[in-house]
Design an enzyme around this catalytic site. Structure first.
Site, PDB file in Angstrom:
ATOM      1  N   SER A 481      34.204  44.505  45.905  1.00  0.00           N
ATOM      2  CA  SER A 481      34.243  44.310  44.463  1.00  0.00           C
ATOM      3  C   SER A 481      33.859  45.627  43.767  1.00  0.00           C
ATOM      4  O   SER A 481      34.510  46.643  44.008  1.00  0.00           O
ATOM      5  CB  SER A 481      33.338  43.151  44.060  1.00  0.00           C
ATOM      6  OG  SER A 481      33.607  42.734  42.755  1.00  0.00           O
ATOM      7  N   ASP A 567      43.016  36.540  44.778  1.00  0.00           N
ATOM      8  CA  ASP A 567      41.899  37.104  44.027  1.00  0.00           C
ATOM      9  C   ASP A 567      42.438  37.520  42.671  1.00  0.00           C
ATOM     10  O   ASP A 567      43.144  38.515  42.559  1.00  0.00           O
ATOM     11  CB  ASP A 567      41.311  38.305  44.766  1.00  0.00           C
ATOM     12  CG  ASP A 567      40.118  38.910  44.042  1.00  0.00           C
ATOM     13  OD1 ASP A 567      39.782  38.431  42.938  1.00  0.00           O
ATOM     14  OD2 ASP A 567      39.522  39.863  44.579  1.00  0.00           O
ATOM     15  N   HIS A 599      38.352  36.128  46.006  1.00  0.00           N
ATOM     16  CA  HIS A 599      37.476  37.297  46.027  1.00  0.00           C
ATOM     17  C   HIS A 599      36.548  37.277  47.238  1.00  0.00           C
ATOM     18  O   HIS A 599      35.907  38.272  47.552  1.00  0.00           O
ATOM     19  CB  HIS A 599      36.661  37.313  44.729  1.00  0.00           C
ATOM     20  CG  HIS A 599      36.148  38.658  44.327  1.00  0.00           C
ATOM     21  ND1 HIS A 599      36.952  39.766  44.182  1.00  0.00           N
ATOM     22  CD2 HIS A 599      34.893  39.081  44.010  1.00  0.00           C
ATOM     23  CE1 HIS A 599      36.224  40.803  43.803  1.00  0.00           C
ATOM     24  NE2 HIS A 599      34.971  40.419  43.707  1.00  0.00           N
TER      25      HIS A 599
END
Length: 622
Positions: A481, A567, A599
């Site tokens: 991320s 995602d 994600h």
């Protein structure tokens, strides 16, 4: 995958994914036991199985139970017992082509007139979560208190029954909702608390004066509505405070405390509020007194301390707190904490037998001076049976968020204990953007993604690399991320420090990220604006100076790029752009693509592939 030989085994991916995962359902009606669930992955079936147990609050043997309904009070039943709350998905919008054109039932078209057309990992098909209530009897008709509204309660994607509660007099329902739709929804964090009156059928906005998040409603023993509140619209990582409403007067119990609240629970007598919050690389239990409308000073006290994380206040009395707890070497279990003696008692022991067979890593606190003269906590995790006369390959771990606590967490993917058990030293800095070091420290990362935080990372790895046991020729850098963004950015500026990189669902191109992510408010806040705002110098810096794509010409190091296909927070194009750049630059690279993962990586077999490829890459390149 080889496991180092020693007097005991060390943690492996296979062992990690056999551990039981504990979640507490509540305290039994007789107040004598905790009721909990243990979920265990079943690799061959690619899913998990669950069993339910009770164990005495005073400690003792766990007992498996087949039905928990009669053991627990149901918070969704009204206090007077007459009604019950539930939620259902309701079709409120015409979006599908076959809905607009009934004669074309095989069409697969989706028609949108605004943003929020997809969220997290799901496309908007015109349905929304609504809260219902019904008489507490068989066959009763449920009433939709949000009838006709194209809003969600519970909130998507993660809201649950904490998003709606009964008033103590059973006459109204309080629920959390962001009553915005389309593009307006995507650029705002303005959730409010709404009160629906069962008699008048009228809904009232209780927090209309606040523009940020209002969440987690609860009532004090004396009936005062309490909730968590962030002030600023669009800022998902704002300071989270405890608000109490007394006859219309709102009191902020944590306004003068320099931290952010995770969750809270009232004391039984209503004189104080207990809460969980990050502090100095851990999560701990705190208390704050409740003065009512008097002028008595409000004081916050930290109750627990130690190198572990406390989660979720299951129950609390004057003497005892029932809490979830874990550390970097141990998955979550349930504990009892004696508030007067300050002693712990472990109540569940789901994984004790597994851990008893393992030689576990050692983790250490290290405080590093940053380039701007601040003291930064860095967690250093050392391999089992660590020998300081040897040299070890070392990984810089870059945390996601970007605002999130880097505490004593225990992940089933980014697991420090597992990394160290495979022979790697792990360096995990509490860089700018981490909760638990004051709000100023947390906020310094916003609009400065490629600034001081990058110096923080490099200060951490450079400081630890001074140790003789670190093999400076074998440094790696990994993260997901925002941590993936960090990997992409550092790949262009690291000056040959690192020998390999791994980026999972990372932001590679801030401009295309702004154009494709679903929660647009996040990018507006953290990037400082849109890429087309040419006069906005703060925003332009995010799309130029702080954009990893502008440093690809400096890439010269192998990189593994991992991407989830559904995602929508960091969409697939980010991973594709990065892999394409690496390949066309002639850099050793690999693209690990999970078509049906978001994600995160949640399916057991996918998770095992993730772990295998992660360590295979490190073996190849480090």
């Amino acid at each position: 995958m080889s496991i180092a030989a020693s007097a005991q085994q060390v943690l492996s991916p296979e062992l990690l994914w056999k551990l039981g995962r504990v979640s507490v359902l509540g305290i039994s009606k007789d107040k004598k036991s905790i009721v909990y669930k243990v979920s265990t992955p079943v690799m061959e079936d690619n899913n998990s199985t669950s069993k339910f147990f009770t164990t005495p609050i005073s400690g003792g043997t766990a007992t498996e139970v087949m039905n928990t309904k009669d053991l627990l009070n149901d918070k969704n039943t009204s206090p007077d017992g007459k009604y019950i709350l539930s939620t259902q998905e309701v079709k409120t919008e015409t979006i599908l082509g076959k809905d607009v054109y009934p004669e074309l039932q095989k069409s697969e078209v989706q028609i949108y007139n605004g943003l929020d057309y997809r969220h997290w990992d799901t496309w908007n098909n015109g349905t929304h979560n609504h809260v219902f209530y019904a008489e507490n009897k068989e066959g009763a008709t449920a009433i939709d208190i949000m009838k006709g509204e194209n809003f969600d309660a519970p909130q998507k994607p993660f809201g649950g029954d904490e998003d709606y509660i009964w008033s103590p007099d059973s006459k109204s329902i309080i629920y959390v909702c962001k009553k915005k739709a389309g593009t307006e929804y995507a650029i705002s964090t303005n959730t409010n608390l709404f009160e629906y009156n069962l008699e008048t059928k009228i809904t009232k906005n209780l927090t209309i004066d606040n523009l940020g998040y209002d969440t987690n409603p609860a009532f004090s023993p004396s009936g005062n509505l309490t909730w968590l509140q962030m002030k600023r619209d669009g800022y998902e990582a704002d300071k989270n405070d405890i608000i109490v409403s007394i006859n219309g007067t709102k009191i902020n119990l944590t306004a003068n405390w320099d931290g952010s609240v995770e969750s809270f629970q009232w004391s039984k007598e209503g004189k104080k509020v207990y809460f969980i919050a990050a502090i100095d690389g851990t999560q701990q239990l705190f208390e704050v007194n409740f003065p009512g409308l008097t002028k008595i000073a409000i004081i916050v006290n930290q109750i627990t301390s130690g190198d572990f994380d406390v989660h979720d206040i299951v129950d609390i009395t004057d003497d005892t707190a029932i809490l979830n707890r874990n550390d970097m070497n141990h998955a979550l279990e349930v504990y009892s904490y004696n508030l007067k003696k300050k002693t712990w008692l472990q109540l569940t022991k789901v994984n004790d037998e597994s851990y008893a067979k393992l030689s576990l890593p050692k983790y250490e606190r290290r405080y590093v001076t940053t380039t701007d003269g601040k003291k930064m906590l860095v967690w250093v995790i050392l391999p089992p049976n660590f020998d300081k006369t040897k040299k070890y390959p070392t990984l810089l771990y870059c945390q996601g968020g970007p605002q999130s606590p880097l505490t004593q967490f225990y992940s089933f993917r980014w697991n420090f204990s597992l990394m160290a058990s495979q022979g790697y030293i792990v360096v995990a800095p509490n860089r700018r953007g981490m909760y638990g070091h004051g709000q100023e420290w947390n906020e310094q990362i916003s609009k400065d993604w490629g600034g001081q935080v990058m110096n923080d990372y490099l200060s951490a790895i450079d400081d630890v690399s001074k140790e003789a046991y670190v093999d400076k020729s074998r440094l790696g850098c990994v993260g997901a991320s925002y941590g993936g963004y960090s990997v992409f950015y550092l790949a262009g500026i690291h000056n040959n420090r690192f020998k390999t990189f791994i980026a999972h669902d990372g932001v590679f191109n801030t401009q295309s990220m702004f154009g494709t992510t679903e929660e647009v408010f996040f990018n507006y806040w953290d990037f400082g604006g849109a890429y087309w705002e040419k006069e906005n110098q703060v925003a332009q810096k995010s799309y130029t100076t702080f954009n990893p794509i502008n440093y690809v010409d400096q890439w010269n190091t192998p990189i593994l790029i991992i991407q989830g296909g559904i995602d929508f927070r960091v969409p697939i194009g980010q991973g594709q752009e990065a892999f394409q750049a690496a390949q066309l630059r002639g850099i050793k690279s690999r693209f690990l693509y999970f078509p049906e993962e978001n994600h995160w990586v949640l399916k057991p077999q996918n998770a095992m592939v993730w772990q295998s490829e992660f360590y295979k890459w490190l073996k190849e390149t480090l």
